[in-house]
Design a protein around this motif. Sequence first.
Motif, mmCIF file in Angstrom:
data_model
loop_
_atom_site.group_PDB
_atom_site.id
_atom_site.type_symbol
_atom_site.label_atom_id
_atom_site.label_comp_id
_atom_site.label_asym_id
_atom_site.label_seq_id
_atom_site.Cartn_x
_atom_site.Cartn_y
_atom_site.Cartn_z
ATOM 1 N N GLY A 26 69.971 17.858 78.836
ATOM 2 C CA GLY A 26 70.286 18.493 80.116
ATOM 3 C C GLY A 26 71.388 17.757 80.856
ATOM 4 O O GLY A 26 72.324 18.372 81.384
ATOM 5 N N VAL A 29 74.718 18.407 79.122
ATOM 6 C CA VAL A 29 75.216 19.756 79.423
ATOM 7 C C VAL A 29 75.827 19.775 80.820
ATOM 8 O O VAL A 29 76.923 20.324 81.030
ATOM 9 C CB VAL A 29 74.088 20.802 79.268
ATOM 10 N N THR A 61 73.970 25.490 76.929
ATOM 11 C CA THR A 61 73.107 24.891 75.904
ATOM 12 C C THR A 61 73.438 25.425 74.519
ATOM 13 O O THR A 61 73.077 24.800 73.518
ATOM 14 C CB THR A 61 71.609 25.120 76.196
ATOM 15 N N ARG A 106 67.419 21.820 72.191
ATOM 16 C CA ARG A 106 68.317 22.622 73.039
ATOM 17 C C ARG A 106 67.668 23.954 73.382
ATOM 18 O O ARG A 106 67.809 24.452 74.496
ATOM 19 C CB ARG A 106 69.658 22.838 72.331
ATOM 20 N N LEU A 109 65.281 23.327 76.178
ATOM 21 C CA LEU A 109 66.013 23.192 77.435
ATOM 22 C C LEU A 109 66.422 24.569 77.947
ATOM 23 O O LEU A 109 66.221 24.891 79.122
ATOM 24 C CB LEU A 109 67.243 22.300 77.239
ATOM 25 N N HIS A 110 66.972 25.387 77.070
ATOM 26 C CA HIS A 110 67.383 26.738 77.450
ATOM 27 C C HIS A 110 66.195 27.534 77.976
ATOM 28 O O HIS A 110 66.280 28.178 79.028
ATOM 29 C CB HIS A 110 68.016 27.439 76.237
#
Length: 140
Positions: A26, A29, A61, A106, A109-110
């Motif tokens: 995060g 990004v 992401t 990822r 996170l998304h």
Amino acid sequence: MSKRHERLRAWDIERDAGERLIATLGALVLHSLVSDAVATGSPRTVGVLHGIPLAAVAATTARPDFEILAAVPTAHTDPDEQAALNYVRLLTYQSGRTGPWLPRLRTELHHSLITLMGRSRLGTPTCADLSTWVGQARPT
């Protein structure tokens, strides 16, 4: 146990390490997005970071690892940050058992960002809103 923690365990990723890696991704990004804004003439300020819509963070992401890592400094003064960054860099080149970890993290996170946006009462939540929510969620 949360669904994310169940998935981490199924992927043979220790829960705390997985959470730290998701947080590191995060941060990377966000750094990538701020670097993009600075490259187009915006100042490198907290205001620029706070103005980034969470939808843009979620979309980023999906960028290839090399794009996310491109503008990251090679050395950090904080040893924990340096270790986390080095681990993410290593994961970008891994194969075998740990090869799919980075894409899976990822995705986590998304998913977290999409869930936050979906639960928000705001039309277009930003990083400033996320910072506020984190501050409200922390025990005092």
